[in-house]
Design a protein around this motif. Sequence first.
Motif, PDB file in Angstrom:
ATOM      1  N   VAL A   1       0.781  -1.054  -0.036  1.00  0.00           N
ATOM      2  CA  VAL A   1       0.051   0.140   0.166  1.00  0.00           C
ATOM      3  C   VAL A   1       1.055   1.149  -0.076  1.00  0.00           C
ATOM      4  O   VAL A   1       1.832   1.372   0.548  1.00  0.00           O
ATOM      5  CB  VAL A   1      -0.805   0.065   1.376  1.00  0.00           C
ATOM      6  CG1 VAL A   1      -1.607   1.301   1.404  1.00  0.00           C
ATOM      7  CG2 VAL A   1      -2.013  -1.169   1.107  1.00  0.00           C
TER       8      VAL A   1
ATOM      9  N   HIS B   1      -4.234   2.231  -3.590  1.00  0.00           N
ATOM     10  CA  HIS B   1      -3.993   0.915  -3.549  1.00  0.00           C
ATOM     11  C   HIS B   1      -4.714   0.237  -2.576  1.00  0.00           C
ATOM     12  O   HIS B   1      -4.813  -0.944  -2.666  1.00  0.00           O
ATOM     13  CB  HIS B   1      -2.406   1.062  -3.014  1.00  0.00           C
ATOM     14  CG  HIS B   1      -1.241   1.544  -3.892  1.00  0.00           C
ATOM     15  ND1 HIS B   1      -1.163   2.773  -4.460  1.00  0.00           N
ATOM     16  CD2 HIS B   1      -0.318   0.811  -4.607  1.00  0.00           C
ATOM     17  CE1 HIS B   1      -0.253   3.070  -5.276  1.00  0.00           C
ATOM     18  NE2 HIS B   1       0.245   1.727  -5.329  1.00  0.00           N
ATOM     19  N   ALA B   2      -4.662   0.704  -1.258  1.00  0.00           N
ATOM     20  CA  ALA B   2      -5.552   0.015  -0.084  1.00  0.00           C
ATOM     21  C   ALA B   2      -7.021  -0.540  -0.746  1.00  0.00           C
ATOM     22  O   ALA B   2      -7.585  -1.900  -0.691  1.00  0.00           O
ATOM     23  CB  ALA B   2      -5.690   0.719   1.073  1.00  0.00           C
TER      24      ALA B   2
ATOM     25  N   ILE C   1      -6.738  -3.348  -3.283  1.00  0.00           N
ATOM     26  CA  ILE C   1      -6.841  -4.674  -2.784  1.00  0.00           C
ATOM     27  C   ILE C   1      -7.863  -5.209  -1.952  1.00  0.00           C
ATOM     28  O   ILE C   1      -8.322  -6.224  -2.248  1.00  0.00           O
ATOM     29  CB  ILE C   1      -5.526  -4.521  -1.620  1.00  0.00           C
ATOM     30  CG1 ILE C   1      -4.219  -3.961  -2.321  1.00  0.00           C
ATOM     31  CG2 ILE C   1      -5.301  -5.778  -0.910  1.00  0.00           C
ATOM     32  CD1 ILE C   1      -3.138  -3.491  -1.275  1.00  0.00           C
TER      33      ILE C   1
ATOM     34  N   MET D   1      -2.321  -6.590   3.739  1.00  0.00           N
ATOM     35  CA  MET D   1      -2.073  -5.258   3.161  1.00  0.00           C
ATOM     36  C   MET D   1      -0.778  -4.782   3.919  1.00  0.00           C
ATOM     37  O   MET D   1      -0.892  -4.848   5.183  1.00  0.00           O
ATOM     38  CB  MET D   1      -3.131  -4.273   3.630  1.00  0.00           C
ATOM     39  CG  MET D   1      -4.263  -4.504   2.717  1.00  0.00           C
ATOM     40  SD  MET D   1      -5.658  -3.261   3.021  1.00  0.00           S
ATOM     41  CE  MET D   1      -7.117  -3.819   2.027  1.00  0.00           C
TER      42      MET D   1
ATOM     43  N   THR E   1      -5.172   2.706   5.945  1.00  0.00           N
ATOM     44  CA  THR E   1      -5.379   1.240   5.156  1.00  0.00           C
ATOM     45  C   THR E   1      -5.916   0.394   6.272  1.00  0.00           C
ATOM     46  O   THR E   1      -6.988  -0.521   6.024  1.00  0.00           O
ATOM     47  CB  THR E   1      -3.781   0.923   5.534  1.00  0.00           C
ATOM     48  OG1 THR E   1      -3.066   1.720   4.531  1.00  0.00           O
ATOM     49  CG2 THR E   1      -3.724  -0.768   4.777  1.00  0.00           C
TER      50      THR E   1
ATOM     51  N   ALA F   1      -9.229  -1.999   5.444  1.00  0.00           N
ATOM     52  CA  ALA F   1      -9.176  -3.369   5.718  1.00  0.00           C
ATOM     53  C   ALA F   1     -10.565  -3.803   6.593  1.00  0.00           C
ATOM     54  O   ALA F   1     -11.254  -4.796   6.228  1.00  0.00           O
ATOM     55  CB  ALA F   1      -8.270  -3.774   6.700  1.00  0.00           C
TER      56      ALA F   1
ATOM     57  N   VAL G   1      -8.516  -9.578   6.567  1.00  0.00           N
ATOM     58  CA  VAL G   1      -7.371  -8.847   6.081  1.00  0.00           C
ATOM     59  C   VAL G   1      -6.352  -8.527   7.093  1.00  0.00           C
ATOM     60  O   VAL G   1      -6.902  -8.323   8.239  1.00  0.00           O
ATOM     61  CB  VAL G   1      -7.610  -7.458   5.571  1.00  0.00           C
ATOM     62  CG1 VAL G   1      -6.514  -6.610   4.922  1.00  0.00           C
ATOM     63  CG2 VAL G   1      -8.729  -7.547   4.452  1.00  0.00           C
TER      64      VAL G   1
END
Length: 281
Positions: A25, A30-31, A34, A47, A68, A72, A79
Amino acid sequence: MTVVRTGDLVAEASRRHRAVAAVNVITLEHAEAIAQAAGATGTAVIMQISENAVRFHGGLLEPVALATAAVARHCPVPVALHLDHVTDPDLLAQAAGSVFSSVMYDAGALPHEENIERTREAVAFARGAGLWLEAELGYVGGKADAPSSAHQPGVRTDPDEAAAFVAATGVDALAVAVGSSHAMTSRTAHLDAELIARLRDRLPVPLVLHGSSGVSEDELRLAVRAGIAKVNYGTGLNLAMTAAIRHCLQADEALVDPRKYLAPARDAMADTVGALLGALG
C-alpha cells in the motif's frame, strides 16, 4: 470484517500448502484496490506498508496506517496489516500498539553476524509487543543499498545457513533469495524451485517470496507448490496505476479532476491484484 493477524493467515496458508498474498500500500487507492480484489474473489489478503511508503508520507506512519486499517475493516474478507522492510528501530517501535500484527525487519544489507544480532534484538522486541516478525536471509535483488545482484553466484539463501539463522534469531518467517528481485517491471525472473523445496524441508518457519511482480503466474504456482507461504507484491500495482493514469491524461489534456484518472487507476490495480490472487489459487 475484523482485521486478523498476519501470522494466522500465513500459518493457515502454509498448513494447506498454499500462499497468502501480501500487497503493498502506498496511497489510499492502493488499499481500496486490494480490498476490492480480495472481496470480489473471496480471498484473504495482507495489506503491507513499507518503510519507504512511510517515508513518502513525510515519515508519518499513523495517517497511512489508520487509513489502510479503515479500508481493511470494511473489506468483506479477512485482512491482515503488516509493516514491511523496516530498518529504522524507531519505526519498529511505532508498530507496537499500532494497527499492525506483524513486521518485516530488514537487516539483510548488514554483515551476517550483525544481521543475526540486530534481528535477534528485533525478535525480542516483537515478542514483547505481540508482533509476528519476518526477516530476510540471502540477497533479494533490486534494493539500492544492497551489495550485489540476486542473480550473481553466492547470494541465494543457503539452507544450512538459514536453519542456523532461524535458530539463532527466533524469527517467525523467513524471506529467502531464490531468484526474484525487487522492483522488476517485467515478469522474467526464474525461481529456483528445488532450492525453495530444500529450504521448506530444512526450516521450521514459513517461507516468504519478495519481488514477486517480476515472477510469472506459472513460476508463482511452482514456488507455492515448492513451499512459499507468503508472496509479496508491489511493483505490479504501480505499473497498472501509472499506465491507467497516463492513458487518461493523454486522452484528455484538459483533464484536471484527479477522480477522473484515479478511479480507472484503482480499477486497474484491482484487476492486477485479482490476477495475483487467482494465480495463488
